[in-house]
Scaffold this motif. Sequence first.
Motif, mmCIF file in Angstrom:
data_model
loop_
_atom_site.group_PDB
_atom_site.id
_atom_site.type_symbol
_atom_site.label_atom_id
_atom_site.label_comp_id
_atom_site.label_asym_id
_atom_site.label_seq_id
_atom_site.Cartn_x
_atom_site.Cartn_y
_atom_site.Cartn_z
ATOM 1 N N LEU A 84 95.092 89.649 44.145
ATOM 2 C CA LEU A 84 94.791 90.076 45.458
ATOM 3 C C LEU A 84 95.704 89.376 46.457
ATOM 4 C CD1 LEU A 84 90.938 90.026 45.057
ATOM 5 C CD2 LEU A 84 92.344 92.138 45.286
ATOM 6 N N PRO A 85 96.405 90.223 47.408
ATOM 7 C CA PRO A 85 97.065 89.598 48.423
ATOM 8 C C PRO A 85 96.323 89.653 49.598
ATOM 9 C CG PRO A 85 97.904 91.745 48.084
ATOM 10 C CD PRO A 85 96.742 91.554 47.286
ATOM 11 N N LYS A 86 96.750 89.063 50.665
ATOM 12 C CA LYS A 86 96.016 88.972 52.029
ATOM 13 C C LYS A 86 96.016 90.448 52.574
ATOM 14 C CE LYS A 86 98.441 84.749 53.442
ATOM 15 N NZ LYS A 86 98.998 84.072 54.360
ATOM 16 N N GLY A 87 95.211 90.447 53.502
ATOM 17 C CA GLY A 87 94.885 91.995 54.249
ATOM 18 C C GLY A 87 94.947 93.142 53.402
ATOM 19 N N ASP A 88 95.546 93.963 53.841
ATOM 20 C CA ASP A 88 95.565 95.094 53.080
ATOM 21 C C ASP A 88 96.790 95.481 52.408
ATOM 22 O OD1 ASP A 88 96.711 95.999 55.387
ATOM 23 O OD2 ASP A 88 95.322 97.191 56.222
ATOM 24 N N LYS A 89 97.561 94.573 52.071
ATOM 25 C CA LYS A 89 98.979 94.971 51.581
ATOM 26 C C LYS A 89 98.684 95.590 50.185
ATOM 27 C CE LYS A 89 101.113 90.347 52.747
ATOM 28 N NZ LYS A 89 101.310 89.215 52.559
ATOM 29 N N LEU A 90 97.819 95.272 49.448
ATOM 30 C CA LEU A 90 97.438 95.785 48.127
ATOM 31 C C LEU A 90 97.553 97.469 48.060
ATOM 32 C CD1 LEU A 90 97.304 94.953 45.418
ATOM 33 C CD2 LEU A 90 94.962 94.808 45.494
ATOM 34 N N GLU A 91 96.911 98.030 49.447
ATOM 35 C CA GLU A 91 96.865 99.490 49.513
ATOM 36 C C GLU A 91 98.575 100.038 49.312
ATOM 37 O OE1 GLU A 91 95.245 100.386 53.278
ATOM 38 O OE2 GLU A 91 93.106 99.756 52.625
ATOM 39 N N MET A 92 99.328 99.318 49.978
ATOM 40 C CA MET A 92 100.833 99.799 49.829
ATOM 41 C C MET A 92 101.349 99.567 48.443
ATOM 42 S SD MET A 92 104.060 98.945 49.926
ATOM 43 C CE MET A 92 104.489 97.437 50.426
ATOM 44 N N VAL A 93 101.152 98.627 47.835
ATOM 45 C CA VAL A 93 101.589 98.528 46.387
ATOM 46 C C VAL A 93 100.959 99.336 45.707
ATOM 47 C CG1 VAL A 93 101.384 96.931 44.660
ATOM 48 C CG2 VAL A 93 101.600 96.148 46.812
ATOM 49 N N TRP A 94 99.611 99.702 45.619
ATOM 50 C CA TRP A 94 99.078 100.591 44.709
ATOM 51 C C TRP A 94 99.461 102.218 45.164
ATOM 52 C CZ3 TRP A 94 97.997 97.478 41.699
ATOM 53 C CH2 TRP A 94 96.677 96.589 41.595
ATOM 54 N N GLN A 95 99.903 102.209 46.499
ATOM 55 C CA GLN A 95 100.187 103.693 46.793
ATOM 56 C C GLN A 95 101.623 103.844 46.232
ATOM 57 O OE1 GLN A 95 101.757 104.084 50.679
ATOM 58 N NE2 GLN A 95 100.465 105.990 50.780
ATOM 59 N N LYS A 96 102.539 102.852 46.267
ATOM 60 C CA LYS A 96 103.948 102.915 45.716
ATOM 61 C C LYS A 96 104.101 102.869 44.299
ATOM 62 C CE LYS A 96 105.312 103.417 49.960
ATOM 63 N NZ LYS A 96 105.282 104.504 50.182
ATOM 64 N N CYS A 97 103.177 102.088 43.746
ATOM 65 C CA CYS A 97 103.242 102.131 42.129
ATOM 66 C C CYS A 97 102.779 103.459 41.540
ATOM 67 C CB CYS A 97 102.215 101.141 41.570
ATOM 68 S SG CYS A 97 103.017 99.353 42.038
ATOM 69 N N THR A 98 101.935 104.143 42.157
ATOM 70 C CA THR A 98 101.261 105.602 41.654
ATOM 71 C C THR A 98 102.542 106.487 41.996
ATOM 72 O OG1 THR A 98 99.179 104.786 42.711
ATOM 73 C CG2 THR A 98 99.349 107.441 42.442
ATOM 74 N N GLU A 99 103.162 106.542 43.322
ATOM 75 C CA GLU A 99 104.136 107.411 43.512
ATOM 76 C C GLU A 99 105.276 107.314 42.169
ATOM 77 O OE1 GLU A 99 106.388 107.154 47.015
ATOM 78 O OE2 GLU A 99 104.314 106.605 48.013
ATOM 79 N N MET A 100 105.642 106.077 41.914
ATOM 80 C CA MET A 100 106.525 105.832 40.932
ATOM 81 C C MET A 100 106.163 106.098 39.230
ATOM 82 S SD MET A 100 107.882 102.547 42.544
ATOM 83 C CE MET A 100 108.973 101.553 41.299
ATOM 84 N N GLY A 101 105.051 105.881 39.176
ATOM 85 C CA GLY A 101 104.472 106.439 37.838
ATOM 86 C C GLY A 101 103.587 105.538 37.041
#
Length: 273
Positions: A84-101
Motif C-alpha cells: 500500500l503506497p501513500k495517498g491514492d497512488k494505488l488507484e493509478m497503479v491499478w488503472q494502468k496495470c489493468t489497461e496493460m493486462g
Amino acid sequence: MQRYFVELAQWQGESIVLGGQDAHHLQRVMRARVGEKVVCSDGAGREALTEVAAFAGENVELRVLEWLAVDREPQVEVWIAQALPKGDKLEMVWQKCTEMGATRLIPFVSERTVVQYDAKKEAKRAERWQKIVKEAAEQAHRSRVPAVELPRSWQQVLVLAGEVDAALFCYEKADTVSLKQALREARGEAQDQAQDKARGKVADPDSAVAGHGLRRVLVVVGPEGGFSEKEAAAAEAAGMRAITLGRRILRTETAALVALSCILYECDELGGT
Ligand code: SAH
C-alpha cells in the motif's frame, strides 16, 4: 468459415449489410446460399457469428446469430502484489496495470508501509478500486475485469509464490538477476515440467504451459520505504526470486508498471505477429 471486417455503418442491430468486394466474394466466389454462416468483425472488438439472410442485388444481408467474445487477454496471467503506497497512488497503479493486462491485483501491508491500515476504510477503498479497474478494463476493450483483493499481510503474500510459475520479488538491493533472466529461467523450468507431463511423469494440470511457456507470473513491489532485510529473506525462503529493475531506484508506483511491461514484452504479448 468466412470472416469479414464490416464497417460500423453497415451494422443495424441484428442485421448487417455486406456490400462491395466482400459481397461479391461471398456470393460469386464462395457461392454462399441462404443460411451460410459468416463471422463479421467491426474491427473494434465486436464480432458476431451471422448467417446469410437474403441476397439483395449486389449486397448480402446477414443476420446475427450470436455475439462473439473477442479475447484480448494475454496468455500469461500476471498478478501484481503491491505494498500500500501513500495517498491514492494505488488507484493509478491499478488503472494502468489493468489497461496493460494484469489479471489479479493484490495490495498488502508490509513492515515499512507508511499508511495507517484501517480495515473499515479499506473496504470502501476496495470498492472504489474495483470501479476504477472495471472502467479501465472497458476502455482497454478487455474481455476480463481483473480481481482486486482486500489488503493482505506479508505472510499471505508469501504463500502466492507456490501458485505461480515465477514469483518476482522486486528488490532494489538485488543487483544480480534481471527480470529477463529470472523469467527465462522460470520458462525453462515450466517447459521441462510440460515435457515431463507429456511423458506422463507429472500429473499437474495447473502447470500446463502456453506457447511462451509461462502461465502465471507474480510481481511483488515494496512500499516507499522498501522491504526490510527480514522480508527479503522470507521472500527468498518462500521461493520468490529477487530481481533488479535496473540501477535506478524507482518509485513504488512505477516499479509494477515497469515489471508488467517487461513481462508482457518477454512473453510476446505486446502485439505483432
Ligand atoms: N526506499 C528505498 C526504495 C524503495 S522503492 C530506497 O530508497 O532505497 C519502492 C519499491 O519499488 C521497492 O521496494 C522495490 O520493490 C521497487 N523498486 C524500485 N526500484 C527498484 C529497482 N531498481 N529494482 C527492483 N525493484 C525496485
